[in-house]
Design a protein around this motif. Structure first.
Motif, PDB file in Angstrom:
ATOM      1  N   GLU A 165       0.805  -1.180   0.002  1.00  0.00           N
ATOM      2  CA  GLU A 165      -0.086   0.136  -0.145  1.00  0.00           C
ATOM      3  C   GLU A 165       0.783   1.242  -0.086  1.00  0.00           C
ATOM      4  O   GLU A 165       0.355   2.352  -0.572  1.00  0.00           O
ATOM      5  CB  GLU A 165      -0.983   0.051   1.221  1.00  0.00           C
ATOM      6  CG  GLU A 165      -2.006  -1.048   0.926  1.00  0.00           C
ATOM      7  CD  GLU A 165      -3.250  -0.846   2.201  1.00  0.00           C
ATOM      8  OE1 GLU A 165      -3.418   0.301   2.291  1.00  0.00           O
ATOM      9  OE2 GLU A 165      -3.703  -1.905   2.476  1.00  0.00           O
ATOM     10  N   TRP A 169       0.526   4.001  -3.097  1.00  0.00           N
ATOM     11  CA  TRP A 169       0.293   5.304  -2.702  1.00  0.00           C
ATOM     12  C   TRP A 169       1.482   6.406  -3.247  1.00  0.00           C
ATOM     13  O   TRP A 169       1.126   7.295  -3.698  1.00  0.00           O
ATOM     14  CB  TRP A 169       0.519   5.647  -1.133  1.00  0.00           C
ATOM     15  CG  TRP A 169       0.052   6.960  -0.687  1.00  0.00           C
ATOM     16  CD1 TRP A 169      -1.296   7.555  -0.580  1.00  0.00           C
ATOM     17  CD2 TRP A 169       0.922   8.059   0.107  1.00  0.00           C
ATOM     18  NE1 TRP A 169      -0.919   8.980  -0.321  1.00  0.00           N
ATOM     19  CE2 TRP A 169       0.090   9.296   0.259  1.00  0.00           C
ATOM     20  CE3 TRP A 169       2.200   7.912   0.255  1.00  0.00           C
ATOM     21  CZ2 TRP A 169       0.723  10.229   0.644  1.00  0.00           C
ATOM     22  CZ3 TRP A 169       2.700   8.988   0.756  1.00  0.00           C
ATOM     23  CH2 TRP A 169       1.889  10.194   1.000  1.00  0.00           C
ATOM     24  N   VAL A 230      -2.627   8.467   5.694  1.00  0.00           N
ATOM     25  CA  VAL A 230      -2.966   7.679   4.683  1.00  0.00           C
ATOM     26  C   VAL A 230      -3.698   6.597   5.416  1.00  0.00           C
ATOM     27  O   VAL A 230      -4.776   5.982   4.781  1.00  0.00           O
ATOM     28  CB  VAL A 230      -1.883   6.896   3.671  1.00  0.00           C
ATOM     29  CG1 VAL A 230      -2.533   5.903   2.726  1.00  0.00           C
ATOM     30  CG2 VAL A 230      -1.003   7.957   3.180  1.00  0.00           C
TER      31      VAL A 230
END
Length: 240
Positions: A165, A169, A230
């Motif tokens: 992830e 991102w 995030v």
């Protein structure tokens, strides 16, 4: 202080009550429940752990194939991954009382008391292998189904992967790649603690600790994602 750890026939009776399998080879059982950190241990369960991991995988895959006949691979794969995960094995180890049966370094056991730990997950896998070698696949299957099948019906979400992830991102705004580095390694060989940094161009580094390099890298990535907003604090453990 707890009761003295049983040995020999006493250990076999205790394990039989928890697993449903009565061992014939008591030396095999002792080996399965001996961690590499145990003082004066002649043998340990590392080889059995290797075999038990494969037996567990086979039985769990077969179980899911039977229980969810209409489910596509993409649905049963996350269930499989969750069921054979070290955390699940550790939980089952606590459930069946292996904390009082495994020979391991006293400090290691004390740090993990009540919450399992990798040593307990290893012991569960080694015990599966020992049951398989002592009684065959049907015996191993009986033990696995006894504890893993009830868990298989719980809703299981695919575990989040902080490293993936983080990479995704970052890729939205640049072609930079996270760079992971071991900052230090502490602790004994059987219970190391790694500190890892993750650096991304244009951002301050983040740090994480773990019992393996991979776990420390995931902790560092999680810290980065949280710091940058995030991930919210509760997201790391979300599984619904």
């Amino acid at each position: 202080m707890g009761l003295k750890r049983p040995t020999g026939e006493g250990l076999a009776r205790t394990v039989a009550a928890a697993t449903g399998h009565a061992f014939h080879d008591l030396r095999l059982l002792e080996t399965a429940l001996t961690h590499s950190s145990a003082v004066k241990a002649v043998s340990n369960n590392e080889r059995l752990e290797f075999l038990g991991d494969r037996v567990l995988g086979l039985v769990v895959a077969e179980m899911l194939f039977r229980l969810f006949p209409d489910a596509p691979e993409g649905e049963i794969a996350p269930r499989f991954n969750a069921l054979v995960d070290a955390r699940t094995c550790s939980e089952i180890g606590v459930e069946i009382g292996l904390e009082d049966l495994v020979r391991a370094d006293a400090a290691l056991k004390a740090r993990s008391r009540g919450s399992g730990g990798n040593y307990l997950a290893d012991a569960v896998e080694a015990l599966i292998a020992a049951i398989y070698l002592d009684g065959g696949l049907d015996a191993a299957r009986g033990f696995v189904l006894r504890y893993w099948e009830p868990r298989s019906r719980m809703a299981v979400a695919k575990p989040r992967n902080p490293k993936s992830e983080l990479q995704e991102w970052i890729a939205k705004t640049s072609d930079a790649r996270p760079q992971y580095a071991i900052e230090k390694r502490e602790g004994p060989d059987h219970q190391p603690v790694f500190t890892v940094s993750v650096k991304v161009k244009g951002f301050d580094p983040s740090f994480g600790e773990g019992g393996s390099r991979r776990a420390a890298e995931e902790a560092a990535a999680t810290a980065f994602l949280r710091r940058e907003g995030v991930w919210a604090e509760q997201e790391e453990g979300d599984s619904a």
